[in-house]
Each structure stands twice: as structure tokens, then as C-alpha cells.
Design a protein around this motif. Structure first.
Motif, mmCIF file in Angstrom:
data_model
loop_
_atom_site.group_PDB
_atom_site.id
_atom_site.type_symbol
_atom_site.label_atom_id
_atom_site.label_comp_id
_atom_site.label_asym_id
_atom_site.label_seq_id
_atom_site.Cartn_x
_atom_site.Cartn_y
_atom_site.Cartn_z
ATOM 1 N N LYS A 154 -9.126 30.898 -13.546
ATOM 2 C CA LYS A 154 -9.993 29.948 -12.845
ATOM 3 C C LYS A 154 -9.692 28.495 -13.213
ATOM 4 N N ASP A 156 -7.600 25.106 -13.481
ATOM 5 C CA ASP A 156 -6.546 24.388 -12.761
ATOM 6 C C ASP A 156 -6.148 23.171 -13.573
ATOM 7 N N SER A 171 0.572 33.232 -11.915
ATOM 8 C CA SER A 171 -0.647 33.988 -12.217
ATOM 9 C C SER A 171 -0.310 35.431 -12.544
ATOM 10 N N LYS A 176 -3.334 32.630 -16.178
ATOM 11 C CA LYS A 176 -2.399 31.722 -15.509
ATOM 12 C C LYS A 176 -1.506 31.119 -16.573
ATOM 13 N N TYR A 178 1.115 27.972 -17.210
ATOM 14 C CA TYR A 178 1.632 26.683 -16.763
ATOM 15 C C TYR A 178 2.784 26.301 -17.679
#
Length: 186
Positions: A154, A156, A171, A176, A178
């Protein structure tokens, strides 16, 4: 949880028991290392929320020079040290029991800068953007450093955080990943 590739390939690693930790699964770890380069050449690694030391050990197994592992919990430090002992290369690791913010100050006072950084804080306590800005301020990134951040699905994170540019986001279920690249402006 095992070491996937390199000198320690196949070695089974210990993890913390209980619901308080969320070690990076072998599947996600394999994907991370495929994205950042499967092997390394003498890089300096920071694993700021080390947990079991899983990511740092994988990086050393694949050719990184030295890994600094930080965690705030005594049990995590014990597991990290047990896992490092399995590598029989303890001198390739520095393990510190301190929270992330104190760890960053310690690294800065020792004038260290890193080629590869892992940030996988507990999902409920994530302040990744703030910590990345602090790391930039303390000059903890070597030129072209790669920064790997694991977050809840959830979350970002922005495409740019000062001199850090997002190069990939992926994902995996509830997680997630990055990957940022550091490029200091001249």
C-alpha cells in the motif's frame, strides 16, 4: 530460507520466530538480486534493518566486500551472528545493535559510504523517505549506489528523492520492492 547463489549457495539460514519479523523470502530475494545485478565486485553493503542478516549474507556470498548489519533487537542480533557464523567469513561483516537513526549517525562518524543499501523496516514503522533524505545529508551513498527498499504493497514511494532516482518497482503479494540509483549532481 537459504543463500541462493555465490560462495555460500545452499546454506540454510536461521530466522527469528514469531510474528514480529518478516524475513525476505527466497523468491523476493532472488528477484531483488536479479534486478540489481546477480554478482558483485568488492562493494560495501549496508543492511539497516538486518533482521536475520539474509540480504547482507546473500550480497557477501555474491562478491560484495563487507556488509554492515544493524538491528535494534537482541534476538535479531543473535540470529544475525548465528547466520554469519555459518558463512565462516565473520570478518566480512560488522554487526551493531542499535536503531536505524543511531546507526546512520555511527556510520557517518566513521565516514563510511555504501555501494548497496537495503532498507526493509517493519511495515508499521516505515519512514523510508525520511531515512533516505537523512542518508543523503550524511553522505552515506557512494557514487552510483543502489538502494533497495521493501515496503507494504500500500506504500507509494516517489520517483525521485533528491539525488535518488527510481529505477525499478516490483510487487510481490503484500510486498513492494523499490530500487533507487544514486547520482550526485555535479
Amino acid at each position: 530460507m537459504r543463500v541462493i547463489a555465490g560462495n555460500f549457495k545452499g546454506r540454510k539460514l536461521n530466522s527469528l520466530s514469531g510474528d514480529n519479523t518478516r524475513p525476505t523470502s527466497d523468491k523476493i530475494k532472488g528477484s531483488i538480486f536479479n534486478m540489481i545485478g546477480p554478482y558483485f565486485d568488492e562493494e560495501l553493503v549496508l543492511d539497516l534493518y538486518s533482521g536475520s542478516g539474509n540480504l547482507a549474507i546473500e550480497a557477501i556470498s555474491r562478491g560484495a566486500k563487507k556488509a554492515y548489519c544493524f538491528d535494534n533487537h537482541f534476538k535479531a542480533i543473535s540470529v544475525i551472528n548465528e547466520n554469519i557464523a555459518l558463512t565462516k567469513q565473520g570478518s566480512d561483516f560488522v554487526v551493531k545493535k542499535m536503531d536505524a537513526d543511531k546507526g546512520l549517525e555511527w556510520l557517518s562518524s566513521n565516514k563510511l559510504s555504501f555501494d548497496l543499501v537495503f532498507l526493509d523496516p517493519p511495515y508499521a514503522k516505515q519512514t523510508i523517505e525520511k531515512q533516505l533524505e537523512k542518508m543523503l545529508e550524511l553522505e552515506l551513498f557512494a557514487p552510483f549506489c543502489k538502494v533497495v527498499c521493501e515496503t507494504d504493497k500500500k506504500v507509494d514511494l516517489p520517483e525521485e528523492i533528491k539525488e535518488l532516482s527510481l529505477s525499478k518497482v516490483q510487487s510481490y503479494g503484500a510486498t513492494k520492492v523499490y530500487i533507487y540509483r544514486y547520482q550526485k549532481e555535479e
